[in-house]
Design a protein around this motif. Structure first.
Motif, PDB file in Angstrom:
ATOM      1  N   ASN A 117       0.790  -1.245   0.000  1.00 12.80           N
ATOM      2  CA  ASN A 117       0.000   0.000   0.000  1.00 12.80           C
ATOM      3  C   ASN A 117       0.819   1.290   0.000  1.00 12.80           C
ATOM      4  O   ASN A 117       0.337   2.329   0.426  1.00 12.80           O
ATOM      5  N   LYS A 118       2.030   1.202  -0.484  1.00 16.02           N
ATOM      6  CA  LYS A 118       2.874   2.396  -0.603  1.00 16.02           C
ATOM      7  C   LYS A 118       3.515   2.433  -1.981  1.00 16.02           C
ATOM      8  O   LYS A 118       3.809   1.375  -2.541  1.00 16.02           O
ATOM      9  N   ILE A 119       3.713   3.652  -2.500  1.00 14.38           N
ATOM     10  CA  ILE A 119       4.469   3.765  -3.759  1.00 14.38           C
ATOM     11  C   ILE A 119       5.936   3.909  -3.379  1.00 14.38           C
ATOM     12  O   ILE A 119       6.296   4.811  -2.621  1.00 14.38           O
ATOM     13  N   VAL A 120       6.747   2.980  -3.868  1.00 13.27           N
ATOM     14  CA  VAL A 120       8.175   3.022  -3.523  1.00 13.27           C
ATOM     15  C   VAL A 120       9.017   3.077  -4.798  1.00 13.27           C
ATOM     16  O   VAL A 120       8.583   2.627  -5.855  1.00 13.27           O
ATOM     17  N   ASN A 121      10.229   3.598  -4.677  1.00 13.77           N
ATOM     18  CA  ASN A 121      11.144   3.628  -5.818  1.00 13.77           C
ATOM     19  C   ASN A 121      11.727   2.239  -5.990  1.00 13.77           C
ATOM     20  O   ASN A 121      12.678   1.878  -5.323  1.00 13.77           O
ATOM     21  N   LYS A 122      11.123   1.469  -6.844  1.00  9.59           N
ATOM     22  CA  LYS A 122      11.546   0.083  -6.930  1.00  9.59           C
ATOM     23  C   LYS A 122      12.238  -0.225  -8.264  1.00  9.59           C
ATOM     24  O   LYS A 122      13.293  -0.838  -8.294  1.00  9.59           O
TER      25      LYS A 122
END
Ligand code: KG4
Ligand code: ZN
Length: 333
Positions: A117-122
């Motif tokens: 549930n988080k936008i991460v720099n992946k």
């Protein structure tokens, strides 16, 4: 920043609300049960269902304040897209906030960046993206957010469409992908009935040939047993996965990249995932969580977040622009 994303490109009505990089609420209403009886999505029925469900889902978000609204502008079914566009337009008028048209495939591409549930720099760049869904099969070369080049695509059926059609030929139900994925685990080795689809000297794909091979093979069997069906789907799935990975292999070598994104409905396929990790051991592989493989509004919210962050706002400016479902504002290198 509070923003909403709306996704109605095919047979899922979905809305999501975010605060900065946090996904606050997300609803996906799937029309699968409705379309099951026809063995595929009926466009007119899909748009009607979207229009019946969208207001209810938006209400469930409990919006008090809104800074931005985004919707999938294409590609997808025209009537279905229209429901999302009009809803977004009404919200933007009501909350006096800007509106952003989004590309559905960019949503799939960025879906691995949704983690718990988080936008991460992946995703690491540059990378090759393999986008595999019921409507599309494409290979992308990307050097960063908003910077994409389509280097290959299917010349006929999409990969997921082939899964669905083969399941239909065998009377297995709809959608065929998850059923074939599950059933093919019941048989160990690949009986190698069908050839691996290949478009020579290109990054393109073709899946209509293998679908026809399956149809002819079934026609020539006097009586089809459960064992025959298992052998057919095992061979079909193995050939399709090998075809997908062969071009991906070609692309990573040609573009000299170490990063791979695989997304879209078919990226949920367990055999594809297994072979991907087996074959690309020395690569960084980015896959969406299983719940974000199929169509959903959360992945469209990732597009909004990345666009704002990188200053690539290109929303429509008037109603005419709003009603065009093309990719004209889609930035390609
Ligand atoms: O991305 P998606 O939800 O919708 C489109 O944008 O088209 O993809 C739906 C497709 C369907 O064709 C479905 O059969 C396929 O994804 N699919 C799978 C699996 N789960 C869904 N295909 C193979 N294996 C799966 N596990
Ligand atoms: Zn999709």
């Amino acid at each position: 920043m509070k923003y909403i994303s709306i996704e109605t490109s095919c047979d899922e009505t979905s809305v999501a609300i975010f605060e900065d990089n946090n996904l606050i609420k997300h609803y996906v209403y799937s029309q699968i049960e409705t379309h099951k009886k026809w063995g595929g999505v009926v466009p007119e029925v899909a748009s009607r269902e979207h229009s019946e469900k969208i207001a209810h889902l938006l209400k469930k978000l409990g919006i008090k304040k809104l800074d931005l609204v985004g919707f999938t502008r294409g590609p997808g079914l025209k009537g279905s897209l229209l429901v999302g566009k009009v809803s977004a337009f009404v919200l933007s008028e009501f909350f006096k906030c800007p509106i952003m048209g989004l590309n559905h495939l960019e949503g799939h591409f960025l879906s691995p960046e949704l983690v718990r549930n988080k936008i991460v720099n992946k995703i690491k760049f540059p990378c090759i993206g393999l986008l595999v869904s019921g409507g599309h099969t494409e290979l992308w070369y990307s050097r960063g957010y908003g910077n994409y080049k389509v280097i290959g695509k299917t010349r006929d059926d999409a990969c997921g469409e082939a899964f669905d059609k083969v399941a239909k030929i065998l009377g297995l139900g709809y959608p065929g992908g998850p059923i074939i994925d599950k059933m093919s685990k019941l048989i160990k080795e690949d009986p190698k009935i069908f050839t691996v689809p290949e478009v020579k000297n290109s990054f393109d794909y073709s899946f209509s040939g293998i679908k026809t091979q399956v149809a002819y093979y079934v026609r020539d069997l006097k009586k089809i047993t459960r064992k025959d069906k298992l052998r057919i789907i095992k061979s079909f799935q193995s050939s399709v996965v090998e075809s997908l990975l062969n071009k991906l292999d070609l692309a990573v070598r040609k573009f000299g990249v170490k990063n791979i994104v695989v997304s879209g409905g078919v990226s949920a396929n367990s055999f594809l995932r297994e072979k991907l990790f087996e074959r690309f051991k020395d690569f960084n592989i980015f896959l969406p969580e299983l719940k974000y493989c199929g169509d959903n509004a959360a992945m469209m919210g990732v597009c909004m977040y990345r666009r704002i962050e990188n200053g690539i706002y290109d929303g429509p400016t008037d109603v005419d622009d709003l009603l065009s479902g093309d990719m004209k504002n889609f930035k390609c290198i």
